[in-house]
Design a protein around this motif. Structure first.
Motif, PDB file in Angstrom:
ATOM      1  N   ALA A 206       0.497  -1.385  -0.187  1.00 39.56           N
ATOM      2  CA  ALA A 206      -0.039  -0.133  -0.380  1.00 39.56           C
ATOM      3  C   ALA A 206       0.793   1.189  -0.289  1.00 39.56           C
ATOM      4  CB  ALA A 206      -0.817   0.074   0.880  1.00 39.56           C
ATOM      5  N   LYS A 207       2.135   1.333   0.573  1.00 41.65           N
ATOM      6  CA  LYS A 207       2.700   2.225   0.720  1.00 41.65           C
ATOM      7  C   LYS A 207       3.743   3.042  -0.038  1.00 41.65           C
ATOM      8  CE  LYS A 207       6.915   4.277   3.396  1.00 41.65           C
ATOM      9  NZ  LYS A 207       7.823   4.320   5.028  1.00 41.65           N
ATOM     10  N   ARG A 208       4.120   1.513  -1.047  1.00 40.20           N
ATOM     11  CA  ARG A 208       5.295   1.789  -2.447  1.00 40.20           C
ATOM     12  C   ARG A 208       3.504   2.427  -3.139  1.00 40.20           C
ATOM     13  NH1 ARG A 208       8.219  -2.356  -2.794  1.00 40.20           N
ATOM     14  NH2 ARG A 208       9.882  -1.251  -2.504  1.00 40.20           N
ATOM     15  N   CYS A 209       2.809   1.602  -3.526  1.00 40.60           N
ATOM     16  CA  CYS A 209       1.305   2.371  -4.915  1.00 40.60           C
ATOM     17  C   CYS A 209       0.884   3.695  -4.057  1.00 40.60           C
ATOM     18  CB  CYS A 209       0.216   1.580  -4.378  1.00 40.60           C
ATOM     19  SG  CYS A 209       0.514  -0.747  -5.487  1.00 40.60           S
ATOM     20  N   ALA A 210       0.977   4.307  -3.199  1.00 39.26           N
ATOM     21  CA  ALA A 210       0.530   5.606  -2.647  1.00 39.26           C
ATOM     22  C   ALA A 210       1.501   6.636  -3.285  1.00 39.26           C
ATOM     23  CB  ALA A 210       0.494   5.432  -1.566  1.00 39.26           C
ATOM     24  N   THR A 211       3.261   6.524  -3.147  1.00 38.25           N
ATOM     25  CA  THR A 211       4.143   7.126  -3.442  1.00 38.25           C
ATOM     26  C   THR A 211       4.288   6.605  -4.767  1.00 38.25           C
ATOM     27  OG1 THR A 211       5.610   6.033  -1.249  1.00 38.25           O
ATOM     28  CG2 THR A 211       6.493   6.936  -3.042  1.00 38.25           C
ATOM     29  N   ALA A 212       3.861   5.675  -5.231  1.00 40.88           N
ATOM     30  CA  ALA A 212       4.147   5.612  -7.127  1.00 40.88           C
ATOM     31  C   ALA A 212       3.229   6.373  -7.835  1.00 40.88           C
ATOM     32  CB  ALA A 212       3.494   4.115  -7.414  1.00 40.88           C
ATOM     33  N   VAL A 213       2.265   6.605  -6.949  1.00 40.48           N
ATOM     34  CA  VAL A 213       1.081   7.579  -7.747  1.00 40.48           C
ATOM     35  C   VAL A 213       1.045   8.943  -7.524  1.00 40.48           C
ATOM     36  CG1 VAL A 213      -1.304   8.635  -6.999  1.00 40.48           C
ATOM     37  CG2 VAL A 213      -1.254   6.237  -7.725  1.00 40.48           C
ATOM     38  N   ARG A 214       1.950   9.290  -6.507  1.00 42.67           N
ATOM     39  CA  ARG A 214       2.345  10.769  -6.665  1.00 42.67           C
ATOM     40  C   ARG A 214       3.659  11.312  -6.819  1.00 42.67           C
ATOM     41  NH1 ARG A 214      -0.381  13.331  -2.472  1.00 42.67           N
ATOM     42  NH2 ARG A 214      -2.272  12.443  -1.222  1.00 42.67           N
ATOM     43  N   ALA A 215       4.107  10.482  -7.418  1.00 42.97           N
ATOM     44  CA  ALA A 215       5.853  10.552  -7.725  1.00 42.97           C
ATOM     45  C   ALA A 215       4.829  10.371  -9.212  1.00 42.97           C
ATOM     46  CB  ALA A 215       6.690   9.586  -7.556  1.00 42.97           C
ATOM     47  N   GLY A 216       4.576   9.235 -10.058  1.00 44.68           N
ATOM     48  CA  GLY A 216       3.821   9.871 -11.129  1.00 44.68           C
ATOM     49  C   GLY A 216       3.785  11.238 -11.312  1.00 44.68           C
ATOM     50  N   VAL A 217       2.120  11.563 -10.911  1.00 40.77           N
ATOM     51  CA  VAL A 217       1.042  12.610 -10.923  1.00 40.77           C
ATOM     52  C   VAL A 217       2.593  13.610 -11.119  1.00 40.77           C
ATOM     53  CG1 VAL A 217      -0.337  14.661 -10.158  1.00 40.77           C
ATOM     54  CG2 VAL A 217      -0.963  11.769 -10.287  1.00 40.77           C
TER      55      VAL A 217
END
Length: 220
Positions: free
Chosen positions: A194-205
Motif C-alpha cells: 500500500a505504501k509503495r503504490c501510494a508513493t508511485a501514484v504521487r511521484a508519477g502525477v
C-alpha cells in the motif's frame, strides 16, 4: 363510488436538489475547463542534471515529489483491468490520493474489452488517464500513439517504446512491459505494498504535472 387515484408524492426540495446535482455531475466534464497546473515544486533530486531523453529511466530522490499536488478540478480517469491483489492495491491507492487531493475522479473498468475500455476513457477527455493492471499494457501500446494529445500515467508497469504522452512509474518487482518482452526486474506481487503504490501514484502525477513525460520513473 369511483376509486380514488393515488398520486406520487411531490419531490422534496432536498430530493430535487440531489437529482439536479447528479445531472450536473454527469455532464460536468463537457463544460469548459481551465488547464490544470502543478501546485508546489519538485524537490532537489527529482530532475536529472540533463533533460532525460524519450523512454529514459529517471531515478528521483525519495520524497522529492512530496510538495506537488494538482490544481483544483483536476480531472482523472482511473483505467483498470484485472482483480489480482496488486491491481486492487493500486486502485485503492489512486482513490485515496484522489480523495486527499479533491481530484475529480472517474473509473473505467476495462475487463470485458480492453481496447474499448481505453477508448471510453479517452472519450471522457480527462486531464490524465491513470492506468493500473498489467492486462492493459499491450492494448495501451496499440492505442496511445494514436492519441498524442491525451496524457497517460501507468503505475506498476510500463509501455514498451512509449510516446511522449505516456509516463510510467516502476520499482523492483513491478516493470511488466507486455507479453513476450523482457522487464527490468522479475515480477513480484509482494512488492505492491500500500505504501509503495501510494508513493508511485504521487511521484508519477508530480512528473506529469511538471511535464516530465514519456519517461519511466524508478522509485526504489
Amino acid at each position: 363510488m369511483r376509486p380514488r387515484r393515488r398520486t406520487a408524492a411531490p419531490l422534496t426540495i432536498a430530493a430535487l436538489t440531489a437529482v439536479l446535482l447528479t445531472g450536473c455531475m454527469a455532464d460536468s466534464w463537457t463544460e469548459p475547463h481551465p488547464a490544470p497546473t502543478a501546485i508546489g515544486n519538485l524537490g532537489v533530486g527529482f530532475e536529472p542534471s540533463a533533460s532525460p531523453s524519450p523512454e529514459a529511466t529517471v531515478v528521483p530522490a525519495a520524497g522529492s515529489w512530496d510538495d506537488v499536488r494538482p490544481s483544483p478540478g483536476y480531472r482523472v480517469v482511473l483505467l483498470t483491468a484485472g482483480d489480482d491483489k496488486p491491481t486492487r492495491t493500486l486502485v485503492d491507492a489512486v482513490r485515496k490520493w484522489a480523495d486527499a487531493e479533491s481530484v475529480d475522479l472517474r473509473t473505467v473498468t476495462a475487463d470485458d474489452d480492453l481496447i474499448d475500455g481505453i477508448v471510453r476513457a479517452i472519450d471522457l477527455r480527462p486531464d490524465l488517464i491513470l492506468s493500473v493492471g498489467n492486462d492493459l499494457i499491450d492494448p495501451l501500446a496499440t492505442v496511445t500513439a494514436s492519441h498524442l494529445d491525451q496524457k497517460f500515467l501507468v503505475v506498476g508497469a510500463e509501455v514498451a517504446e512509449p510516446t511522449h504522452n505516456v509516463t510510467a512509474v516502476d520499482w523492483t518487482g513491478a516493470s511488466f512491459r507486455g507479453e513476450g518482452l523482457g522487464a527490468s526486474s522479475t515480477y513480484d506481487p509482494r512488492s505492491f505494498t500500500a505504501k509503495r503504490c501510494a508513493t508511485a501514484v504521487r511521484a508519477g502525477v508530480a512528473a506529469v504535472l511538471h511535464d516530465m513525460t514519456g519517461i519511466v520513473l524508478w522509485i526504489d
